[in-house]
Design a protein around this motif. Structure first.
Motif, short mmCIF file in Angstrom:
data_model
loop_
_atom_site.label_atom_id
_atom_site.label_comp_id
_atom_site.label_asym_id
_atom_site.label_seq_id
_atom_site.Cartn_x
_atom_site.Cartn_y
_atom_site.Cartn_z
N ASN A 99 -22.90 14.02 33.18
CA ASN A 99 -23.42 14.73 34.12
C ASN A 99 -25.03 14.74 34.27
OD1 ASN A 99 -20.87 15.15 35.30
ND2 ASN A 99 -20.72 16.75 33.99
N ALA A 100 -25.53 13.71 33.74
CA ALA A 100 -27.25 13.80 33.76
C ALA A 100 -27.62 12.35 34.49
CB ALA A 100 -27.47 13.49 32.06
N ARG A 101 -27.73 12.81 35.80
CA ARG A 101 -28.14 11.62 36.71
C ARG A 101 -29.67 11.48 36.70
NH1 ARG A 101 -27.48 12.28 43.04
NH2 ARG A 101 -25.56 12.59 42.67
N VAL A 102 -29.85 10.09 36.25
CA VAL A 102 -30.97 9.58 36.32
C VAL A 102 -31.58 9.37 37.90
CG1 VAL A 102 -32.78 7.62 35.37
CG2 VAL A 102 -30.66 8.34 34.12
N SER A 130 -31.02 0.20 31.73
CA SER A 130 -30.20 0.48 32.86
C SER A 130 -28.89 -0.01 32.85
CB SER A 130 -31.12 0.39 34.03
OG SER A 130 -29.95 0.74 35.37
N ASN A 131 -27.80 0.66 33.03
CA ASN A 131 -26.52 0.08 33.13
C ASN A 131 -26.02 0.31 34.78
OD1 ASN A 131 -24.41 -1.43 32.42
ND2 ASN A 131 -23.17 0.43 31.97
N ALA A 132 -26.84 0.97 35.65
CA ALA A 132 -26.64 0.70 36.91
C ALA A 132 -26.88 -0.83 37.50
CB ALA A 132 -27.73 1.54 37.64
N SER A 163 -16.27 -4.87 47.46
CA SER A 163 -15.63 -3.76 47.00
C SER A 163 -14.12 -3.42 47.06
CB SER A 163 -16.40 -2.29 47.47
OG SER A 163 -15.92 -1.48 46.70
N PHE A 164 -13.50 -2.33 46.84
CA PHE A 164 -12.11 -2.27 46.71
C PHE A 164 -11.58 -0.82 47.65
CE2 PHE A 164 -13.70 -3.80 42.87
CZ PHE A 164 -12.93 -4.95 42.71
N MET A 165 -10.44 -1.13 47.81
CA MET A 165 -9.69 -0.06 48.45
C MET A 165 -8.59 0.56 47.30
SD MET A 165 -10.01 1.01 51.62
CE MET A 165 -8.53 2.24 51.60
N ALA A 222 -3.26 1.22 42.30
CA ALA A 222 -3.23 -0.08 43.03
C ALA A 222 -4.58 -0.16 43.77
CB ALA A 222 -1.90 -0.19 44.08
N TYR A 223 -4.88 -1.66 43.77
CA TYR A 223 -6.30 -1.78 44.39
C TYR A 223 -6.29 -3.18 45.00
CZ TYR A 223 -7.93 -4.05 40.41
OH TYR A 223 -8.20 -5.06 39.31
N THR A 224 -7.09 -3.38 46.13
CA THR A 224 -7.23 -4.68 46.90
C THR A 224 -8.53 -4.67 47.22
OG1 THR A 224 -6.56 -5.94 48.53
CG2 THR A 224 -6.52 -3.74 49.07
N ARG A 276 -19.51 5.98 45.92
CA ARG A 276 -20.00 7.22 45.51
C ARG A 276 -19.96 7.85 43.87
NH1 ARG A 276 -17.37 12.43 47.04
NH2 ARG A 276 -18.73 13.94 46.07
N PHE A 277 -18.50 7.62 43.56
CA PHE A 277 -18.32 8.03 42.09
C PHE A 277 -18.93 7.15 41.04
CE2 PHE A 277 -15.18 10.57 44.42
CZ PHE A 277 -15.14 11.73 43.93
N LEU A 278 -19.09 5.95 41.47
CA LEU A 278 -19.69 4.88 40.21
C LEU A 278 -21.21 4.63 40.61
CD1 LEU A 278 -16.59 2.50 39.36
CD2 LEU A 278 -17.66 4.35 38.09
N ARG A 279 -21.70 5.30 41.72
CA ARG A 279 -22.93 5.01 42.07
C ARG A 279 -23.35 3.56 42.10
NH1 ARG A 279 -25.84 9.41 42.44
NH2 ARG A 279 -27.99 8.23 41.96
N ARG A 280 -22.44 2.87 42.75
CA ARG A 280 -22.71 1.36 42.81
C ARG A 280 -23.09 0.84 44.06
NH1 ARG A 280 -20.97 -1.38 38.10
NH2 ARG A 280 -20.85 -3.35 38.99
N THR A 284 -19.80 -2.28 44.95
CA THR A 284 -19.61 -3.74 44.51
C THR A 284 -18.92 -3.67 43.14
OG1 THR A 284 -20.53 -5.73 44.18
CG2 THR A 284 -22.02 -3.89 43.60
N TYR A 285 -18.13 -4.61 42.91
CA TYR A 285 -17.51 -5.06 41.60
C TYR A 285 -18.90 -5.78 40.67
CZ TYR A 285 -14.36 -7.15 38.25
OH TYR A 285 -13.55 -7.67 37.29
N GLY A 286 -19.83 -6.22 41.46
CA GLY A 286 -20.85 -6.85 40.73
C GLY A 286 -21.61 -8.00 41.40
#
Ligand SMILES: Cc1cc2nc3c(=O)[nH]c(=O)nc-3n(C[C@H](O)[C@H](O)[C@H](O)COP(=O)(O)OP(=O)(O)OC[C@H]3O[C@@H](n4cnc5c(N)ncnc54)[C@H](O)[C@@H]3O)c2cc1C
Length: 307
Positions: A99-102, A130-132, A163-165, A222-224, A276-280, A284-286
């Motif tokens: 919980n330490a947002r850069v 940075s791993n973002a 990205s994914f659902m 499950a994801y797609t 939002r949750f992964l701040r990506r 994106t997957y990458g």
């Protein structure tokens, strides 16, 4: 180079394969369309790209490992691996801050000096890793002038995997003896496997580790793939979310026909949730770096090393 130069030279004859795509190798060896499609699917799981875009060593490594190992599952889920890493880190006197947002990577006179956390706390450091994602790091954590212009532009132009659902469920497990953990469902064999919603990945980890769900229940993920285009939070968001999750429900029904009647907890995640949750960036997957680009990169690296 002193240590590995010889080994690198030995790889020279295979350079085209090492830097090439799985698709190139497949074209030489695979005639059966079903096998070709299966390999496409394997590549898609791994890299988000089909065989034509996936770098060959990435898949060779996976197939090689599969032929002489078993698929293992960490008891306690992947969280158990994280806990082990944290124990190791702390043993060396280091500290993990959650919980330490850069907010910013701090640069002075062209050199990194630390990071600024939300709440104005500054942590000084001679090195910052940075791993973002590259897009988040270069547009949010660094200022444009912190990087050479062309370098920054080229990095930001890296193609993005979509990205994914997501569907997270808690279901009643009565009568589901013999259920297996991993499933991949291609809903329509006539449609491209990378088409959003067509290929659905399902994990039911509580099959292997009952502690992951309350007694008498299973936990399902499950994801797609889903494209980022057109997604924003407006009045149609909830309905669109439900519609887009439908393919995941249909895929799950192929594994557990009465899954909808078993649900005790239901969480649908969209690519906005993912972002939002992964701040990506765009959830994106990458990076979608296709094999050709990697090949050119390898040749460049080789030339630089020789020089
Ligand atoms: C749907 C899906 C399925 C996958 N399936 C598999 C699989 O089957 N097998 C496999 O091996 N891999 C799989 N992967 C890939 C794997 O999950 C990732 O490679 C792995 O999670 C990456 O771990 P990480 O710690 O590098 O990054 P992440 O897990 O993305 O962690 C990065 C963390 O940094 C945090 N963060 C971002 N910005 C900041 C900031 N400014 N300040 C502070 N914190 C920040 C984020 O909140 C996040 O918690 C899958 C990925 C996805 C999305």
């Amino acid at each position: 180079m002193g240590k590995y130069g010889r080994a690198l030279l030995k790889l020279l004859p295979s350079l085209a394969d090492i830097g090439g795509s799985v698709g190139q190798i497949m074209d030489r060896w695979v005639q059966d369309p079903w096998v070709g499609r299966l390999i496409d699917l394997e590549c898609f799981f791994l890299s988000g790209l089909k065989a034509g875009g996936t770098v060959a060593p990435e898949v060779a490594f996976m197939f090689g490992e599969r032929s002489h190992s078993v698929i293992e599952y960490p008891v306690g889920g992947s969280g158990a691996i994280v806990d082990a890493l944290v124990r190791g880190l702390e043993r060396w006197g280091d500290q993990l801050r959650l919980n330490a947002r850069v907010e910013k990577i701090l640069i002075e006179s062209g050199k990194v000096v630390g990071v600024l956390l939300r709440g104005d706390e500054v942590i000084t450091a001679p090195t910052v890793i940075s791993n973002a994602t590259v897009w988040d790091t270069y547009t949010k954590l660094l200022e444009p002038e912190d990087l050479p212009h062309h370098y920054r532009q080229a990095a930001l132009a890296t193609p993005v995997v979509e990205s994914f659902m997501h569907l997270h469920l808690g279901i009643r497990s009565d009568g589901l003896q013999g259920l297996t953990e991993h499933h991949v469902v291609v809903l329509d064999g006539g449609v491209d496997i990378s088409s959003p919603g067509n290929t659905c990945m399902i994990s039911i980890p509580s099959v292997w580790d009952a502690h992951l769900a309350p007694s008498g229940h299973h936990v399902v993920h499950a994801y797609t793939l889903e494209s980022f285009l057109g997604w924003h939070k407006d009045e149609s968001y909830s309905q669109r979310k439900r519609e887009k999750a439908e393919s995941l429900f249909q895929a799950l029904e192929r594994v557990i026909p009465d899954v909808r009647q078993r649900i005790t907890l239901e969480l649908i995640g969209t690519l906005l949730t993912h972002a939002r949750f992964l701040r990506r960036f765009q959830g994106t997957y990458g990076p979608a770096i296709a094999a050709r680009a990697v090949f050119l990169g390898l040749i460049l690296l080789f030339l630089v090393c020789i020089e």
